[in-house]
Design a protein around this motif. Structure first.
Motif, PDB file in Angstrom:
ATOM      1  N   ASP A 401       0.803  -1.221   0.000  1.00  0.00           N
ATOM      2  CA  ASP A 401       0.000   0.000   0.000  1.00  0.00           C
ATOM      3  C   ASP A 401       0.839   1.277   0.000  1.00  0.00           C
ATOM      4  O   ASP A 401       2.050   1.236   0.142  1.00  0.00           O
ATOM      5  CB  ASP A 401      -1.033  -0.009   1.117  1.00  0.00           C
ATOM      6  N   VAL A 402       0.146   2.414  -0.195  1.00  0.00           N
ATOM      7  CA  VAL A 402       0.847   3.649  -0.570  1.00  0.00           C
ATOM      8  C   VAL A 402       2.013   4.071   0.303  1.00  0.00           C
ATOM      9  O   VAL A 402       3.079   4.399  -0.228  1.00  0.00           O
ATOM     10  CB  VAL A 402      -0.083   4.883  -0.644  1.00  0.00           C
ATOM     11  N   THR A 403       1.821   4.086   1.624  1.00  0.00           N
ATOM     12  CA  THR A 403       2.900   4.615   2.452  1.00  0.00           C
ATOM     13  C   THR A 403       4.145   3.748   2.321  1.00  0.00           C
ATOM     14  O   THR A 403       5.254   4.252   2.180  1.00  0.00           O
ATOM     15  CB  THR A 403       2.485   4.665   3.940  1.00  0.00           C
ATOM     16  N   GLN A 405       4.758   1.742  -0.143  1.00  0.00           N
ATOM     17  CA  GLN A 405       5.225   1.880  -1.522  1.00  0.00           C
ATOM     18  C   GLN A 405       6.182   3.060  -1.627  1.00  0.00           C
ATOM     19  O   GLN A 405       7.253   2.948  -2.218  1.00  0.00           O
ATOM     20  CB  GLN A 405       4.019   2.103  -2.430  1.00  0.00           C
ATOM     21  N   ALA A 406       5.787   4.190  -1.025  1.00  0.00           N
ATOM     22  CA  ALA A 406       6.643   5.364  -1.087  1.00  0.00           C
ATOM     23  C   ALA A 406       7.986   5.069  -0.426  1.00  0.00           C
ATOM     24  O   ALA A 406       9.041   5.452  -0.940  1.00  0.00           O
ATOM     25  CB  ALA A 406       5.962   6.545  -0.410  1.00  0.00           C
ATOM     26  N   GLN A 407       7.951   4.345   0.695  1.00  0.00           N
ATOM     27  CA  GLN A 407       9.215   4.008   1.376  1.00  0.00           C
ATOM     28  C   GLN A 407      10.088   3.118   0.509  1.00  0.00           C
ATOM     29  O   GLN A 407      11.297   3.322   0.410  1.00  0.00           O
ATOM     30  CB  GLN A 407       8.939   3.279   2.688  1.00  0.00           C
ATOM     31  N   GLU A 410      11.633   5.024  -2.297  1.00  0.00           N
ATOM     32  CA  GLU A 410      12.745   5.837  -1.808  1.00  0.00           C
ATOM     33  C   GLU A 410      13.972   4.972  -1.567  1.00  0.00           C
ATOM     34  O   GLU A 410      15.091   5.366  -1.881  1.00  0.00           O
ATOM     35  CB  GLU A 410      12.352   6.533  -0.510  1.00  0.00           C
TER      36      GLU A 410
ATOM     37  N   GLU B  47      -3.441   2.487   5.631  1.00  0.00           N
ATOM     38  CA  GLU B  47      -2.485   1.491   5.167  1.00  0.00           C
ATOM     39  C   GLU B  47      -2.974   0.095   5.544  1.00  0.00           C
ATOM     40  O   GLU B  47      -3.923  -0.046   6.316  1.00  0.00           O
ATOM     41  CB  GLU B  47      -1.112   1.770   5.768  1.00  0.00           C
ATOM     42  N   SER B  48      -2.314  -0.923   5.004  1.00  0.00           N
ATOM     43  CA  SER B  48      -2.770  -2.265   5.326  1.00  0.00           C
ATOM     44  C   SER B  48      -2.515  -2.515   6.809  1.00  0.00           C
ATOM     45  O   SER B  48      -1.510  -2.088   7.355  1.00  0.00           O
ATOM     46  CB  SER B  48      -2.058  -3.304   4.466  1.00  0.00           C
ATOM     47  N   HIS B 245      -6.702   1.586  -0.459  1.00  0.00           N
ATOM     48  CA  HIS B 245      -5.521   2.323  -0.015  1.00  0.00           C
ATOM     49  C   HIS B 245      -5.036   3.253  -1.115  1.00  0.00           C
ATOM     50  O   HIS B 245      -4.068   3.971  -0.933  1.00  0.00           O
ATOM     51  CB  HIS B 245      -4.415   1.371   0.455  1.00  0.00           C
ATOM     52  N   ALA B 285       0.770  12.798   5.894  1.00  0.00           N
ATOM     53  CA  ALA B 285       1.813  11.863   5.453  1.00  0.00           C
ATOM     54  C   ALA B 285       1.274  10.966   4.342  1.00  0.00           C
ATOM     55  O   ALA B 285       1.949  10.701   3.344  1.00  0.00           O
ATOM     56  CB  ALA B 285       2.280  11.017   6.629  1.00  0.00           C
ATOM     57  N   LEU B 286       0.036  10.538   4.526  1.00  0.00           N
ATOM     58  CA  LEU B 286      -0.573   9.645   3.540  1.00  0.00           C
ATOM     59  C   LEU B 286      -0.721  10.370   2.202  1.00  0.00           C
ATOM     60  O   LEU B 286      -0.393   9.829   1.139  1.00  0.00           O
ATOM     61  CB  LEU B 286      -1.947   9.226   4.071  1.00  0.00           C
ATOM     62  N   SER B 289       2.371  10.691   0.154  1.00  0.00           N
ATOM     63  CA  SER B 289       3.009   9.514  -0.433  1.00  0.00           C
ATOM     64  C   SER B 289       2.262   9.001  -1.658  1.00  0.00           C
ATOM     65  O   SER B 289       2.650   7.988  -2.231  1.00  0.00           O
ATOM     66  CB  SER B 289       3.156   8.409   0.611  1.00  0.00           C
ATOM     67  N   PRO B 291       1.688   8.533  -5.329  1.00  0.00           N
ATOM     68  CA  PRO B 291       2.453   8.824  -6.539  1.00  0.00           C
ATOM     69  C   PRO B 291       1.548   9.464  -7.589  1.00  0.00           C
ATOM     70  O   PRO B 291       0.479   8.944  -7.879  1.00  0.00           O
ATOM     71  CB  PRO B 291       2.949   7.453  -6.993  1.00  0.00           C
ATOM     72  N   ARG B 303       8.438  13.634   0.925  1.00  0.00           N
ATOM     73  CA  ARG B 303       7.415  12.843   1.573  1.00  0.00           C
ATOM     74  C   ARG B 303       7.453  13.125   3.074  1.00  0.00           C
ATOM     75  O   ARG B 303       8.519  13.186   3.668  1.00  0.00           O
ATOM     76  CB  ARG B 303       7.676  11.371   1.319  1.00  0.00           C
TER      77      ARG B 303
END
Lengths: 561, 347
Positions: A401-403, A405-407, A410, B47-48, B245, B285-286, B289, B291, B303
């Motif tokens: 999931d997104v967070t 994924q962003a990590q 990076e 998030e999951s 998500h 924060a969400l 992130s 894209p 981010r």
């Protein structure tokens, strides 16, 4: 294309799969080049052949997959024709891959740590096997000189002696590297636990580490003071003082200093630096090693000149210098034995580097005990474990999931910078592409339909398929109805005659159904294969949602949102 | 019972869902409250592991909830028995008999209430679309059997009637009536998700809970499924709870959005409001992130990271969901609430 350093050059690659229904032509003539240090993204729907292309490069095609034609040039080798044994030396060591689903690419019944060390051990084994082979063949090519040449036996003897010397030297260096890096890692860990307030526990471990670290370093062959002795002595005295000095800043600082010194020491023994020192030692002609080497080269050259039937191309291959090179290489690989313990140490350091907290604990855990992000980090650590040159990421963030994924993105970006990797990044998420890619190739039905710099693909897309992809993705400002791509990708057993996308393309021209469009250059770096770019074609605008987004990008370009 | 648009169709109060794991309790959902209004799309993001799927499954009754109450169309459909029992025990221990008796009386009444409303068949008005179209369709059943199963359970018996209902459901999701005789494996991913949706709408529900219906699908197909859900919503006057998500999709699709973190709702607001003025650090924060398909923006963006421990001016008290401006709720401490509300008033 630009005349930069092409690391990987794929030319007209064709891959087919034999199935009971017929031959599926999954990749139909794909050409691209990966330049050193760049990230190339391959985008497309599922079934467009992007994963197959990546797998062909890695030599990981399914059993019924055949490379029908084309070349994959890497380091002067054609990977499309490389044998399995040679490939084993490349795969995982110079080419590495990250797969989509970390749960599927990790073995569920093996602890995470062992899965990282496994690659290192297997790699060192494959390399050593290969090295042994080339060493033997080197020895064989030397042996004929020995017969009937005055002093011939000496050649063989000096060959073997030099190799042994070189191997010993190499072994010592890699041992020192491991020890220093390991000690530095332990010191950093101790630093952390002191900061967390567990000073007493940390110091107990510190004493052990110091004992280990001191032994190999303080006495040097030339009797000069090691740069390590200062910081290590300082740390030792701090540790000895412990309860009285209270473990304050002085302790922290001395740990930091010692860790830094050890890291420097490790760097000094790093393979690249070592290889240079090694060459200097043998080729400079000083000392026992140098003398042996020059003796060997002279003997081999003399033997070559005395031999009657030497094929012209053999002259160079059998010259003393070439043989010496081969010999040193072989010896180096042969000595490059990674022990289980060294591999474990290296795995721990890697885990720390890819951002896994408490690596010692995670090392002992099974994949199911780790979260999706941690699992993918383990996979990345495996990929990085033997310093690859090319990293192929096959949808590494699709299952995450997104967070996270962003990590992960990076992390890939920073590892790319740190290790100087070149990355092939496969995804269907255009948002991810925008963030990571230098260049983008859009694939459809086994062909690249558009290729250009990321900026060009997003601000002036030319192929209707690229438009369709862009239009089907909502962004934060999209309010109109999304334009889905009608229909499904064509059946690749009988690929369409003309442009494969014509069937689903509302802009399709008549010629699209009859002839495949050539590649039309739009700029030096940007081309697209669509008849719409033909001078005689009618002028067509991309769909509204795409035009709007381009306008927004141009408006905001360079400023913050 | 009829209700006008805009009235709550679903009300969740202090919903708790704990799971027993070996040593401790896992608080998957820890006291969330919200209302879903008739006709809207209510998005849940996070998030999951933040509890959004668990919340959905608790609401539809796949789990027995630990605490709290759920009302659907004004009738109580579930009540948290273990939590209430714990409270009764605590009251008994404290020696207040009267309170314990009162509590157990309420519990008995609530259970009875939930039981009767469930018996009345109200639950067919709530259906679910699952994330993975492969795993959620039985491979050994034909599409007809899959869609008809719910109809039969809800009491439909006539063969003719059932095939008509199946055919109309299939047509509504853009498949053909002939497809009913096939097995799931004969369809593509997008088509399978359509079957999942057809199964949900066959019972003419008023509320559909879509649990990440598109995250297992390919890009171009994602747009198809979103458009289909949008279409159905207009045609049938559906209310949707949309869990995902993927924030850009949620933004595109939802009227109101709840952001979940660690089993709690940390922010709840209208979609536009939430994205233009995110107040909770986790939401920010969400958002940072996501894209975006814009290379210039992506290469420059910073981010934000969310650290649940630091940077929250709660002053020790547990944060609460407070309304900082009309319709915009944020979980925060009192001091922070005042700051945020003041900032909101300025704008």
């Amino acid at each position: 294309m630009t005349g930069k350093d092409k690391l990987l050059d794929v030319k007209d690659l064709r891959v087919s799969f034999r199935t009971s229904n017929g031959t599926v032509k999954a990749v139909r003539g794909v050409s691209f080049a990966l330049e050193r240090g760049e990230t190339l993204a391959i985008v497309g729907e599922s079934g467009s052949g992007k994963s197959v292309t990546a797998r062909a490069v890695m030599g990981l095609l399914a059993g019924n997959g055949v490379i029908e034609g084309g070349e994959i040039i890497y380091d002067g080798m054609d990977l499309a024709k490389l044998g399995e044994r040679k490939f084993n030396c490349l795969r995982g060591s110079r080419l590495a891959m990250i797969f989509q689903d970390p749960l599927n690419s990790l073995n569920p019944i093996i602890r995470a740590g062992r899965q990282i060390t496994e690659t290192m051990l297997a790699n060192s084994k494959a390399k050593r096997r290969e090295a042994r082979r080339s060493f033997r063949s080197g020895l064989k090519s030397v042996a004929p000189y020995a017969r009937g040449v005055p002093g011939g036996a000496d050649i063989v003897r000096s060959f073997v002696k030099t190799a042994a010397l070189s191997a010993a030297l190499h072994r010592e260096h890699s041992m020192r590297l491991e020890r220093a890096a390991e000690a530095a890692f332990e010191l950093r860990e101790a630093l952390e636990s002191v900061l967390n307030g567990e000073t007493a526990k940390a110091l107990k471990r510190l004493r052990k580490t110091l004992l280990k670290a001191r032994l190999p370093y303080l006495e040097r062959a030339d009797g000069a003071a090691s740069p390590l002795s200062g910081p290590l002595d300082a740390l030792e005295s701090q540790v000895r003082l412990f309860p009285e000095n209270g473990g304050g800043d002085g302790l922290l600082e001395s740990i930091e200093r010692a860790a830094e010194a050890l890291e420097d020491e490790a760097k000094r023994h790093a393979p690249y630096y070592f290889a240079r020192a090694h060459m200097r030692l043998f080729k400079g002609g000083e000392g026992e090693a140098g003398a042996l080497m020059s003796e060997f080269i002279a003997l081999a050259d003399k033997a070559l000149s005395e031999r009657r039937h030497v094929p012209p191309e053999g002259k160079e291959a059998f010259s003393g210098a070439a043989l010496a090179e081969l010999l040193l290489d072989a010896a180096k690989c042969r000595a490059d034995r990674v022990s289980r313990r060294a591999a474990a140490g290296r795995a721990l350091r890697l885990m720390k580097e890819v951002g896994i907290p408490e690596p010692r604990k995670r090392f002992r855990q099974y994949p199911f005990e780790l979260s999706g992000g941690m699992r993918q980090r383990i996979v990345i650590a495996i990929a990085l474990s033997s310093n690859p040159e090319i990293l192929i990421c096959d949808e590494p963030t699709t299952a995450i999931d997104v967070t996270i994924q962003a990590q992960i993105l990076e992390l890939i970006r920073s590892m790319k910078a740190k290790y100087g990797l070149s990355v092939v990044f496969i995804t269907h998420n255009l948002g991810v592409v925008a963030g990571i890619a230098d260049r983008v190739a859009v694939m459809y039905a086994g062909k690249i339909v558009e290729c250009g710099l990321a900026e060009e693909i997003f601000t002036s897309p030319a192929h209707p398929y690229t438009w369709a992809l862009l239009a089907s993705m909502p962004d934060l400002e999209a309010a109109d109805k999304l334009e889905s791509i009608p229909g499904a990708p064509p059946n690749m057993i009988t690929p369409p005659e003309g442009d494969a996308f014509a069937e689903r393309n509302k802009y399709a021209l008549k010629i699209d159904f009859m002839m495949q469009p050539p590649e039309f250059q739009i700029s030096d770096t940007h081309w697209a294969a669509t008849w719409l770019l033909h001078p005689k074609a009618p002028k067509v605008e991309p769909p509204g949602i795409v035009l709007e987004r381009i306008k927004r990008i141009k408006l905001h370009g360079g400023e913050s949102r | 019972m009829t209700q006008g648009p805009g009235e709550p169709i679903l009300k969740v109060e202090h919903l708790k869902q704990y799971f027993k794991t070996g040593r401790a309790e896992l608080k998957a959902v820890d006291g969330i409250s919200f209302e879903v209004r008739r006709g809207e799309v209510f998005g849940i993001v996070g998030e999951s592991g933040c509890g959004k799927t668990t919340a959905a499954r608790s609401i539809i009754g796949l789990y027995d909830i630990t605490g709290g109450d759920i009302w659907f169309k004004g009738r109580r459909i579930a009540t948290g028995i273990p939590d209430m029992k714990k409270r009764i025990k605590r009251a008994q221990k404290a020696g207040s008999r009267a309170e314990a008796a009162l509590l157990s009386e309420t519990l008995r009444k609530n259970i009875e209430e939930a039981r009767t409303s469930k018996r009345s068949g109200i639950m067919t008005g709530m259906q679910m679309v699952f994330q993975d179209p492969v795993a959620s369709l039985n491979p050994r059943m034909t599409v007809r059997e899959i869609i008809a199963e719910g109809l039969i359970i809800s009491g439909m018996r006539g063969k003719e009637e059932i095939s008509l209902a199946v055919a109309s459901a299939l047509e509504q999701v853009g498949l053909l009536a002939e497809h009913a005789g096939r097995y799931p494996h004969e369809f593509s991913g997008g088509q399978r998700q359509r079957i999942g949706i057809a199964r949900a709408i066959a019972l003419k529900p008023e509320l559909i809970i879509a649990d990440e219906p598109i995250s297992a699908l390919d890009v171009s197909v994602q747009a198809q499924v979103i458009n289909l859900l949008n279409e159905l919503r207009r045609q049938m006057g559906l209310t949707l709870i949309f869990i995902s998500h993927d924030l850009s999709v949620v933004k595109y699709f939802s009227d109101r959005i709840a952001v979940m973190y660690g089993g709690k709702i940390v922010e709840l607001a209208e979609a536009r409001e939430l994205f233009s003025r995110p107040a909770h650090p986790y939401t920010r924060a969400l958002l940072s992130s996501i894209p975006l398909p814009d290379p210039y923006y992506e290469k420059r963006k910073q981010r934000l990271t969310y650290n649940p421990v630091s940077g929250r001016g709660c002053g020790g008290e547990p944060p609460q969901l407070r309304e900082i401006f009309p319709g915009h709720y944020v979980s925060c401490g009192r001091a922070e609430y005042e700051r945020l509300a003041a900032a909101g008033a300025e704008k």
